[in-house]
Design an enzyme around this catalytic site. Structure first.
Site, PDB file in Angstrom:
ATOM      1  N   SER A   1      10.974 129.639  38.857  1.00 52.55           N
ATOM      2  CA  SER A   1      12.245 129.697  39.575  1.00 52.55           C
ATOM      3  C   SER A   1      12.776 131.126  39.614  1.00 52.55           C
ATOM      4  O   SER A   1      12.803 131.823  38.606  1.00 52.55           O
ATOM      5  CB  SER A   1      13.248 128.781  38.879  1.00 52.55           C
ATOM      6  OG  SER A   1      14.436 128.764  39.609  1.00 52.55           O
ATOM      7  N   SER A   2      13.176 131.549  40.818  1.00 55.41           N
ATOM      8  CA  SER A   2      13.750 132.894  40.955  1.00 55.41           C
ATOM      9  C   SER A   2      15.128 132.866  40.309  1.00 55.41           C
ATOM     10  O   SER A   2      15.971 132.048  40.692  1.00 55.41           O
ATOM     11  CB  SER A   2      13.900 133.256  42.422  1.00 55.41           C
ATOM     12  OG  SER A   2      12.703 133.015  43.104  1.00 55.41           O
TER      13      SER A   2
ATOM     14  N   GLU B   1      21.232 124.819  43.165  1.00 60.08           N
ATOM     15  CA  GLU B   1      20.747 124.016  42.034  1.00 60.08           C
ATOM     16  C   GLU B   1      21.869 123.246  41.351  1.00 60.08           C
ATOM     17  O   GLU B   1      22.996 123.687  41.269  1.00 60.08           O
ATOM     18  CB  GLU B   1      19.978 124.889  41.027  1.00 60.08           C
ATOM     19  CG  GLU B   1      20.749 126.011  40.406  1.00 60.08           C
ATOM     20  CD  GLU B   1      19.865 126.983  39.606  1.00 60.08           C
ATOM     21  OE1 GLU B   1      18.629 126.960  39.755  1.00 60.08           O
ATOM     22  OE2 GLU B   1      20.434 127.742  38.820  1.00 60.08           O
TER      23      GLU B   1
ATOM     24  N   ASN C   1      11.965 124.065  38.606  1.00 66.09           N
ATOM     25  CA  ASN C   1      10.888 124.857  39.204  1.00 66.09           C
ATOM     26  C   ASN C   1      10.226 125.706  38.114  1.00 66.09           C
ATOM     27  O   ASN C   1      10.911 126.394  37.370  1.00 66.09           O
ATOM     28  CB  ASN C   1      11.486 125.763  40.303  1.00 66.09           C
ATOM     29  CG  ASN C   1      10.443 126.637  40.974  1.00 66.09           C
ATOM     30  OD1 ASN C   1       9.254 126.552  40.675  1.00 66.09           O
ATOM     31  ND2 ASN C   1      10.896 127.483  41.876  1.00 66.09           N
TER      32      ASN C   1
ATOM     33  N   SER D   1      16.325 124.716  44.779  1.00 64.22           N
ATOM     34  CA  SER D   1      15.396 125.301  43.810  1.00 64.22           C
ATOM     35  C   SER D   1      14.089 124.503  43.788  1.00 64.22           C
ATOM     36  O   SER D   1      14.102 123.268  43.674  1.00 64.22           O
ATOM     37  CB  SER D   1      16.045 125.283  42.428  1.00 64.22           C
ATOM     38  OG  SER D   1      15.172 125.862  41.519  1.00 64.22           O
TER      39      SER D   1
ATOM     40  N   THR E   1      10.128 131.118  47.640  1.00 64.74           N
ATOM     41  CA  THR E   1       9.394 132.313  47.201  1.00 64.74           C
ATOM     42  C   THR E   1       7.966 132.282  47.725  1.00 64.74           C
ATOM     43  O   THR E   1       7.442 133.301  48.177  1.00 64.74           O
ATOM     44  CB  THR E   1       9.431 132.393  45.658  1.00 64.74           C
ATOM     45  OG1 THR E   1      10.804 132.450  45.270  1.00 64.74           O
ATOM     46  CG2 THR E   1       8.708 133.611  45.143  1.00 64.74           C
TER      47      THR E   1
ATOM     48  N   GLY F   1      17.569 129.215  44.824  1.00 62.47           N
ATOM     49  CA  GLY F   1      17.994 128.067  45.615  1.00 62.47           C
ATOM     50  C   GLY F   1      19.172 127.337  44.999  1.00 62.47           C
ATOM     51  O   GLY F   1      19.472 127.483  43.810  1.00 62.47           O
TER      52      GLY F   1
HETATM   53  N1  LIG Z   1       3.269 126.226  50.552  1.00 63.21           N
HETATM   54  C1  LIG Z   1       3.015 125.904  49.288  1.00 63.21           C
HETATM   55  N2  LIG Z   1       1.762 125.616  48.938  1.00 63.21           N
HETATM   56  C2  LIG Z   1       1.467 125.287  47.675  1.00 63.21           C
HETATM   57  N3  LIG Z   1       2.384 125.190  46.695  1.00 63.21           N
HETATM   58  C3  LIG Z   1       3.651 125.476  46.994  1.00 63.21           C
HETATM   59  C4  LIG Z   1       4.041 125.842  48.293  1.00 63.21           C
HETATM   60  N4  LIG Z   1       5.352 126.056  48.300  1.00 63.21           N
HETATM   61  C5  LIG Z   1       5.765 125.851  47.038  1.00 63.21           C
HETATM   62  N5  LIG Z   1       4.752 125.500  46.239  1.00 63.21           N
HETATM   63  C6  LIG Z   1       4.783 125.145  44.813  1.00 63.21           C
HETATM   64  O1  LIG Z   1       6.124 124.920  44.460  1.00 63.21           O
HETATM   65  C7  LIG Z   1       6.542 125.819  43.459  1.00 63.21           C
HETATM   66  C8  LIG Z   1       7.973 126.226  43.703  1.00 63.21           C
HETATM   67  O2  LIG Z   1       8.048 127.013  44.846  1.00 63.21           O
HETATM   68  P1  LIG Z   1       8.978 128.299  44.908  1.00 63.21           P
HETATM   69  O3  LIG Z   1       8.922 129.028  43.646  1.00 63.21           O
HETATM   70  O4  LIG Z   1       8.627 128.994  46.131  1.00 63.21           O
HETATM   71  O5  LIG Z   1      10.381 127.618  45.042  1.00 63.21           O
HETATM   72  P2  LIG Z   1      11.759 128.320  45.356  1.00 63.21           P
HETATM   73  O6  LIG Z   1      12.308 127.636  46.534  1.00 63.21           O
HETATM   74  O7  LIG Z   1      11.573 129.770  45.440  1.00 63.21           O
HETATM   75  O8  LIG Z   1      12.630 127.926  44.115  1.00 63.21           O
HETATM   76  P3  LIG Z   1      13.742 128.745  43.334  1.00 63.21           P
HETATM   77  O9  LIG Z   1      14.973 128.646  44.142  1.00 63.21           O
HETATM   78  O10 LIG Z   1      13.853 128.025  42.085  1.00 63.21           O
HETATM   79  O11 LIG Z   1      13.251 130.122  43.176  1.00 63.21           O
HETATM   80  C9  LIG Z   1       5.562 126.972  43.526  1.00 63.21           C
HETATM   81  O12 LIG Z   1       5.412 127.618  42.300  1.00 63.21           O
HETATM   82  C10 LIG Z   1       4.300 126.280  43.945  1.00 63.21           C
HETATM   83  O13 LIG Z   1       3.670 125.703  42.839  1.00 63.21           O
HETATM   84 MG   LIG Z   2      12.138 131.349  44.303  1.00 59.58          MG
END
Ligand SMILES: Nc1ncnc2c1ncn2[C@@H]1O[C@H](COP(=O)(O)OP(=O)(O)OP(=O)(O)O)[C@@H](O)[C@H]1O
Ligand SMILES: [Mg+2]
Length: 1149
Positions: free
Chosen positions: A176-177, A402, A173, A123, A128, A400
């Site tokens: 977070s999804s 967690e 996060n 997570s 995303t 993700g």
């Molecule tokens: N390539 C990137 N560039 C800039 N910021 C990023 C990038 N990837 C992730 N982030 C930052 O990290 C945060 C978390 O990323 P994201 O929501 O994609 O995580 P996730 O893996 O989907 O988590 P979850 O499993 O909780 O949904 C984003 O909101 C953003 O602020």
């Molecule tokens: Mg996500």
């Protein structure tokens, strides 16, 4: 050489601007970890760290992309990068998610196979965000124009919509999804997006009513409170967030970097894009608000019976849900149970205690929310539904892995799905790959790895029962929220999986040793959450709503025994979904992004070594590198390989008839593939490095390019011939049976510009910019004493311009000779044209209310055709033509002199060439007839002939293959359907212009002195070096010229217009009077010159090779001609090299 130079300059450009440019920096890390010298977790972590600190967040392990979350916006995700990664081979450009997205898209187009990308990581690791980058890239590059823009909008807008209802701030996060999502973009065969489909996985709906410390509920609740307009606020009873218990309990309202009010606008916009009406949007928000209001209903208890503390709180949710408030209140504190007694079934209304009432309220709101969420997913799907499902690109973005302080049923499900994804990764990248090598008999040393199937089995197996089965069994025996069910489940687990190496019990819970770490789960509410049923009472109340939308969310059939059939549990659902997902993914060509979270602080440049190392370990990156390093980048069944690369050799095209492995070896040898780069298995060929695959692809693409070029060339030739014939017929129609013809006058193509006005800025500047030049020729004008003066005759849609040259008499430019308009005749004022019936070139232009102009025009038929066309187009009238052998005309009156009338008499003479003599005011022209006036231009059966020619050319396109090793060069690999880059020459007949292959559609030989009609004409080009039209045309007709066209010997090819000699110096402005001897015949070609042993050709123009197998040469260079090819590409030897040259640039010596 040219390719190499291009590659170098391309790389220099890359270095100059690219974010991963190594210019000036020491190379401290590797782009592809297959290249690491030491393969240890520490070395991998170190490599990732070095790159992270330099803002390089992407690294490869072969085709797998490792992406580290930078926690800051990086500048390399713009249009420039999108452009740069299109069609670029992985090794050509720095690692990037766009490269992976591009590979998926191109592979889909090449193989017509669906592709998917599995984005995994814990997570907050960036899954995303990665999914969004991919969607963005694909929608940008997939083209399709305006008609598919709507599909693209929906695909892109589905993100903010689903995120606002399905994402929340957690401690791990901020976005977070809380659901899993698999989005498939469906494409046409041509690669245009036709539609899409979203599958959603188990929403963590308990978040509606209970929040952990430091977390928020779903974004939409906060967005509504922050962004609702006054009308909405009033209608929905919305006030500040802290007025709602459901949002209040964690005390967290704001999220860093999030503007809820702004996001609300975005959500509304997305709903509109999905095609939701304003009423529907209001219905949705009504439910969101109703949930918040229901959360504010609190309970008290008396005698173990719950009652609503303040019944006033019932009114607003009842109003929003359009149900009876009394009934709503009653169903919150009581429930109907079915009781079976002596074979009879009886419905008993039971009063609930306070805890049960709260539980009912929360079950109600979360049930409502999850149905609303399903509706939203369904709305997205309806908006982009399509029947066509040819091939798709699927993007999996799931919640993700967690670990929280306290983990419950939701984390259990989420981590289970992640466990399944890890299993797919292992299956496909580690296990089956290795199994395939051994099955195919490829030499291979097995690599050990941890297979997490054992953990998946612990959770999902049926026999012996895994944890989910035990949970389902427990739930099946409980009737309602029965006390002790969770403990029962706990006990059963202990007895059935207690000894499993990945299971461990503790008081009140159990630990699972997941692939990504040990997680302790508390068993509280496991059974209730797994049962996941809405009590029939609640469904009944909702079905009584006056709001049809709300009713539609509850289509459940209620029988006296409650919801029909045995409801499936949440565990069963997620298990089924996960397994369906595995099937879907394994039916696609998979790609992987392994997201890494560098810290828990969410800060940029913060690197937690231990945390990353742990992820590197559990993601199995080390094993991944080992397998990749020893393995093969590419594999294909023999038949597919032979089909794809058949075009590379004559023997394999269109089909290889022999032993498949021999065919493959034949192809590999033909392109000089290093034998160590491939191995032939039992059914498949394995190619070691991606570079070797690109080499194959590039060779293939070049063949296609070449064929496309030849076909295009043939088609252009065909269409040009048709056009030329049409023009000739038009000209012939004007003069047929009225004027005698010269043998070759119409047996040539009409090029329009015989001056090359494009290259004569002085002349071009005299004509208004918007006026396209339709005809340009140097002609002779007769003055009042019948002296001939040169004029550049230009015809546009508006006027006839007669231009000459004059010397500046005064000022700084004194003495300079400039172009000037000597006479302009507006086309509208062109009253008529008089011609004689003899095949002379005299043209008399009659101008309304003005004097006439007598001209000597070599290409009078073409001029008449152009004038007639323009008059018809502009003034809807035909050209008025008069035919007379004895006519008068007025001459211009100048100052004291001039004026008066002149006469022209045309009569029979002894020669075909006109003989001019003048006496007084009469010009006598004598000549014989050549062809009778009824002669048509030589018509040919073009269609059949050209068709033959085209097919001949297509089969003759196999330019002998170049045998030397092919340089990979800097040119990018592009599959056949790939979008053409601007300026790309691929698949096109080279455009006319400097150094390009000329397109002279009719004549097999160049017309060196005919200038290139460029901007104004867009017709058959003549190489630019030949622009000397003015002089050349002059040289055609001057009395001193010995190359008069009319005096040429008969042409060997009737359609051909023999080129005039090279340009001569401009003739004097004033020519001698006409009383002259007959124009002499041009000197005969020196036929008795000994032919060289090897035929040679002379370059008429400079040519810059566009391909490595072409030759570059300068004007005047002499080349040895090896073969002439029907395609127009001749093979020549020049400076020790053999290569292809455009035949039209060459003149045989
Ligand atoms: N390539 C990137 N560039 C800039 N910021 C990023 C990038 N990837 C992730 N982030 C930052 O990290 C945060 C978390 O990323 P994201 O929501 O994609 O995580 P996730 O893996 O989907 O988590 P979850 O499993 O909780 O949904 C984003 O909101 C953003 O602020
Ligand atoms: Mg996500």
């Amino acid at each position: 050489m040219r390719e190499a130079a291009m590659l170098i300059s391309f790389l220099l450009v890359l270095q100059a601007f690219h974010w991963q440019s190594e210019a000036g920096a020491k190379k401290s890390s590797v782009d592809d970890m297959v290249l690491l010298t030491k393969i240890t977790e520490a070395a991998i972590t170190d490599n990732l760290k070095r790159r992270f600190m330099e803002d390089k967040i992407y690294t490869y392990i072969g085709p797998v992309l490792v992406a580290v979350n930078p926690f800051k916006q990086l500048p390399y995700f713009g249009d420039k990068e999108i452009e740069m990664y299109q069609g670029a081979a992985q090794y050509e450009v720095p690692p990037h998610i766009f490269s992976l997205a591009d590979t998926m898209y191109r592979n889909m187009l090449i193989d017509f196979d669906s592709q998917c990308v599995i984005i995994s990581g814990e997570s907050g690791a960036g899954k995303t965000v990665s999914a969004k980058f991919i969607m963005n890239y694909i929608t940008k590059v997939c083209g399709g124009g305006r008609q598919v823009q709507h599909v693209k909008d929906i695909i892109l807008e589905s993100n903010p919509l689903l995120e606002s209802f399905g994402n929340a701030k957690t401690t791990r996060n901020n976005n977070s999804s809380r659901f899993g999502k698999y989005i498939e973009i469906q494409f046409s065969r041509g690669g245009e997006p036709l539609g899409g489909k979203v599958s959603n996985f188990l929403l963590e709906k308990s978040r509606v009513h209970s929040l952990n410390e430091g977390e928020r509920s779903f974004h939409i609740f906060y967005q509504l409170c922050a962004g609702a307009n006054p009308y909405m606020k009033e209608q929905l009873g919305i006030s500040s967030v802290d007025n709602f218990w459901y949002l209040q309990q964690s005390g967290v309202y704001q999220v860093d970097g999030t503007n809820d009010a702004h996001d609300f606008q975005e959500t509304q916009r997305a709903m509109t894009v999905m095609g939701m009406s304003e009423e529907r949007q209001m219905d949705i928000l009504r439910i969101v608000a109703a949930i918040l209001h229901m959360g504010n209903i609190s309970f008290s208890e008396q005698n173990n019976a719950a009652y609503i503390t303040d019944p006033n709180y019932l009114a607003f949710p009842a109003y929003l849900l359009e149900v009876d408030s009394g009934w709503l209140g009653q169903k919150l504190v009581s429930r109907v149970f079915d009781s079976k007694w002596g074979g009879k079934s009886e419905r008993v209304d039971v009063t609930l205690n306070m805890e049960q009432a709260q539980f009912t309220r929360d079950a109600w709101t979360k049930g409502l929310y999850s149905r609303l969420f399903d509706y939203i997913v369904q709305a997205v799907n309806s908006a982009m539904v399509t029947d066509a499902n040819l091939m798709n690109i699927g993007i999996l973005d799931i919640y993700g892995f967690e670990i929280f302080g306290r983990n419950g049923f939701e984390q259990f499900c989420i981590n289970y799905v992640n466990e399944k994804l890890q299993q797919i990764f292992i299956e496909l990248t580690l296990k089956s790959e290795q199994e395939e090598y051994s099955m195919e008999g490829i030499q291979w040393k097995p690599i050990q790895y941890f297979d997490n199937k054992v953990v998946c089995d612990l959770i999902e197996e049926k026999r012996p029962p895994g944890i989910m089965c035990i949970l389902d069994d427990t739930c099946a025996t409980m009737s309602a929220k029965s006390e002790g069910a969770d403990e029962d489940f706990h006990r059963k687990m202990e007895s059935q999986v207690g000894t499993h190496p990945h299971y461990q019990k503790f008081t009140g819970g159990f630990i699972i040793k997941h692939y990504a770490g040990n997680v302790s789960y508390h068993i509280d509410n496991f059974c209730e959450k797994n049962r996941d049923v809405l009590f029939p009472d609640i469904i009944e109340v909702m079905q009584s709503s006056q709001n049809s939308f709300i009713r539609s969310l509850f289509p459940d059939a209620i029988s006296s025994g409650g919801a029909k059939g045995r409801p499936s549990t949440a565990g069963t659902k997620i298990r089924m979904q996960a397994n369906e997902l595995v099937t879907t993914l394994t039916n696609c060509i998979p790609h992987y992004i392994r997201c890494i979270k560098p810290n828990e602080t969410k800060r940029p440049r913060d690197w937690d070594d231990q945390m990353v190392k742990h992820q590197v370990e559990y993601l199995g990156l080390k094993e991944n590198i080992r397998v990749k390093r020893a393995g093969f980048a590419y594999r294909r069944p023999f038949s597919k390989f032979l089909q794809r690369y058949a075009i590379l050799t004559q023997e394999t095209w269109p089909q290889w008839r022999g032993e498949p492995t021999q065919g493959i070896i034949h192809i590999m040898k033909a392109i000089n593939m290093d034998p160590s780069q491939y191995q032939i298995g039992r059914t498949k060929i394995f190619v070691k490095d991606p570079e070797s695959l690109y080499m194959l692809e590039e060779s293939r693409e070049r063949r296609f390019d070449h064929h496309a070029r030849v076909i295009q060339h043939a088609f252009r030739k065909y269409f040009s011939k048709q056009r030329y014939m049409k023009e000739k017929m038009e000209a012939s129609d004007l003069l047929l049976k009225r004027k005698g013809r010269r043998a070759n006058s119409l047996n040539r193509n009409f090029y329009g510009d015989y001056i090359g006005v494009e290259y004569k800025p002085g002349l071009a500047s005299l004509i208004p910019r918007r006026e396209k030049i339709e005809f340009a020729l140097t002609v002779d004008k007769f003055d009042r004493r019948f002296r001939r003066q040169k004029r550049d005759l230009l015809v546009t849609k508006n006027a006839i311009y007669m231009c000459g040259r004059t010397e500046i008499k005064k000022g700084p430019d004194k003495g300079k000779v400039i172009d000037v308009i000597k006479r302009k005749i507006d086309l509208d004022n062109l009253a008529k044209v008089t011609l004689s019936i003899y095949p002379d070139n005299l043209v008399l232009l009659h101008v309304r209310n003005d004097y006439e102009s007598l001209l000597y025009v070599e290409f009078k038929a073409e001029l008449m055709m152009v004038l007639n066309r323009k008059l018809k187009e502009r003034f809807s009238r035909e050209l008025h033509l008069d035919f007379s052998n004895n006519f008068e005309y007025r001459v211009r009156k100048t100052g004291w002199g001039g004026g008066g009338v002149r006469r022209v008499v045309v009569m029979d003479g002894a020669r075909k060439e006109p003989e001019f003599s003048s006496s007084g005011s009469t010009l006598t022209v004598r000549l014989t007839h050549d062809l009778p006036p009824s002669t048509r231009p030589g018509e040919r059966v073009i269609t059949a002939e050209m068709r033959n020619e085209i097919s001949k050319m297509i089969s003759a396109t196999s330019r002998p293959r170049r045998n030397g090793p092919r340089s990979m060069g800097g040119s990018r690999h592009r599959p056949p359907n790939s979008r053409l880059e601007p300026n790309s020459c691929r698949g096109q007949v080279r455009p006319p212009g400097h150094g390009r292959h000329p397109m002279l559609p009719t004549d097999p030989a160049p017309i060196p002195n005919q200038p290139v009609p460029q901007r104004p004409f867009g017709r058959a080009p003549v190489p630019p070096g030949s622009v000397s039209g003015r002089g050349s045309i002059r040289s055609l007709k001057g009395p001193s010229s010995s190359n008069n066209v009319t005096g040429r010997p008969p042409m060997p090819i009737p359609e051909m217009y023999n080129p005039p000699p090279p340009p001569s110096d401009p003739p004097p402005v004033n020519q001698p009077t006409i009383n002259r001897a007959p124009v002499p015949l041009p000197p005969k070609p020196t036929i008795d010159r000994p032919k060289p042993q090897i035929p040679t050709v002379k370059a008429l123009y400079r040519y810059d090779a566009l391909d490595t197998d072409e030759l570059s040469f300068e004007e005047g260079d002499v080349l040895q001609l090896v073969t002439e090819d029907a395609s127009g590409w001749w093979t020549c030897n020049f400076r020790g090299r053999q290569g292809f040259c455009p035949g039209t640039y060459l003149q045989k010596l």
